[in-house]
Design an enzyme around this catalytic site. Structure first.
Site, PDB file in Angstrom:
ATOM      1  N   ASP A 147       0.852  -1.177   0.000  1.00 23.27           N
ATOM      2  CA  ASP A 147       0.000   0.000   0.000  1.00 23.27           C
ATOM      3  C   ASP A 147       0.905   1.249   0.000  1.00 23.27           C
ATOM      4  O   ASP A 147       2.095   1.161   0.324  1.00 23.27           O
ATOM      5  CB  ASP A 147      -0.855  -0.061   1.277  1.00 23.27           C
ATOM      6  CG  ASP A 147      -1.685   1.166   1.497  1.00 23.27           C
ATOM      7  OD1 ASP A 147      -2.372   1.589   0.565  1.00 23.27           O
ATOM      8  OD2 ASP A 147      -1.652   1.710   2.628  1.00 23.27           O
ATOM      9  N   ASP A 171      -0.445   5.003   0.902  1.00 24.31           N
ATOM     10  CA  ASP A 171      -0.826   5.988   1.928  1.00 24.31           C
ATOM     11  C   ASP A 171      -0.832   5.404   3.338  1.00 24.31           C
ATOM     12  O   ASP A 171      -1.547   4.443   3.621  1.00 24.31           O
ATOM     13  CB  ASP A 171      -2.215   6.541   1.611  1.00 24.31           C
ATOM     14  CG  ASP A 171      -2.175   7.542   0.465  1.00 24.31           C
ATOM     15  OD1 ASP A 171      -1.658   8.632   0.693  1.00 24.31           O
ATOM     16  OD2 ASP A 171      -2.631   7.197  -0.642  1.00 24.31           O
ATOM     17  N   ASP A 179      -2.042  -0.833   5.855  1.00 20.25           N
ATOM     18  CA  ASP A 179      -2.493  -0.269   7.137  1.00 20.25           C
ATOM     19  C   ASP A 179      -4.013  -0.156   7.263  1.00 20.25           C
ATOM     20  O   ASP A 179      -4.519   0.029   8.355  1.00 20.25           O
ATOM     21  CB  ASP A 179      -1.868   1.121   7.361  1.00 20.25           C
ATOM     22  CG  ASP A 179      -2.477   2.182   6.461  1.00 20.25           C
ATOM     23  OD1 ASP A 179      -2.837   1.857   5.301  1.00 20.25           O
ATOM     24  OD2 ASP A 179      -2.616   3.337   6.916  1.00 20.25           O
TER      25      ASP A 179
HETATM   26 MG   LIG Z   1      -3.190   3.002   3.516  1.00 25.20          MG
END
Ligand SMILES: [Mg+2]
Length: 269
Positions: free
Chosen positions: A23, A25, A205
């Site tokens: 990922d 961000d 996340d």
């Molecule tokens: Mg993320």
């Protein structure tokens, strides 16, 4: 499609034993670029948090909620958005070392993101160098297009851009689609035996990473974030990390043969 066909699977070009999907961000970066834009030049943090809660509780799709957030940015040019992010978003301080190690160790890095391609490429080029990013990273993400036919320059016209999704899924970008190209047989969808394909790592996340979770051999989930809760609830094995220093230690130990995937998996979070 034969196993040598790299047109659709560029990460296989160097015939790697391992591929690192990640990922962007909040995983490679310390802050989320889309949250930052929504909070500062869109409709603000309060509505954004309400939107996220609606998605978490199943009242709305991520697809609809995220489009609304990006559509709330109406007066800023895309160029100015990228400049704002360059000034305010920080790279995980251990990522550069991991990026350099991965290149030498023949571990391709593929970024799977719900963010917009020019934002991701712009920030990474700023931090890691344009040429290194073009040569050493693949980015699979959402994108931008002109908001209306009358827009002259989607990068320069105030509010002249809009988010365009990668696919038709409720996520906007279903991250499992790209990973399955490497983990499954394209003809019948069956899982390719582990010894006939690269080992697949993934780091994330948030909620958008859940679509990837079941397709990976080893999942890294950022401590204290939503993905940890999801993995626990859905019984997806994961290894917690605080930063790319933690990830580097585990991945390098496996790739360099100091430990095994099985041993890391048996320890868990
Ligand atoms: Mg993320």
């Amino acid at each position: 499609m034969g196993s040598t066909d790299v047109a659709d699977r560029p990460a296989l070009a160097s015939n790697p034993k391992y591929i690192f999907f990640t990922d962007f961000d909040g995983t490679i970066t310390l802050q989320d670029t889309n949250d930052y834009m929504t909070d500062h030049i869109g409709f603000g943090a309060e509505l954004r948090k309400k939107g996220n809660a609606d998605v978490l509780h199943g009242h709305r799709t991520f697809r609809d909620s995220f489009k609304e957030m990006m559509d709330s940015i109406r007066t800023t040019s895309f160029e100015d958005c990228i400049a704002l992010l360059k000034a305010n978003i920080k790279l995980d301080s251990h990522f550069q070392a991991f990026f350099d190690w991965a290149d030498k160790a023949n571990v391709p890095i593929v970024i799977l993101s719900g963010g917009m391609e020019p934002v991701i490429r712009g920030l990474l080029s700023n931090w890691l160098g344009e040429e290194a990013v073009r040569r050493r990273l693949q980015i699979v993400s959402n994108n931008v297009e002109a908001r209306e036919p009358g827009v002259k320059d989607l990068y320069k016209d105030a509010g002249g851009w809009q988010l365009v999704y990668h696919d038709d899924s409720p996520f906007g970008h279903d991250k499992s689609i790209e990973i399955r190209k490497y983990s499954r047989n394209s003809a019948d969808g069956s899982v390719t035996p582990a010894n006939e394909r690269p080992v697949i790592f993934y780091a994330g996340d948030g909620v958008s990473d859940l679509s990837a979770a079941r397709e990976t051999d080893l999942m890294f989930a950022k401590a204290g974030k939503d993905l940890v809760q999801y993995c626990k609830r859905e019984n997806v094995p994961f290894t917690e990390f605080d930063d790319f220093g933690d990830i580097s230690r585990v991945v390098e130990d496996i790739v360099d043969g100091r430990t095994t995937l099985e041993s890391v998996l048996s320890k868990g979070a």
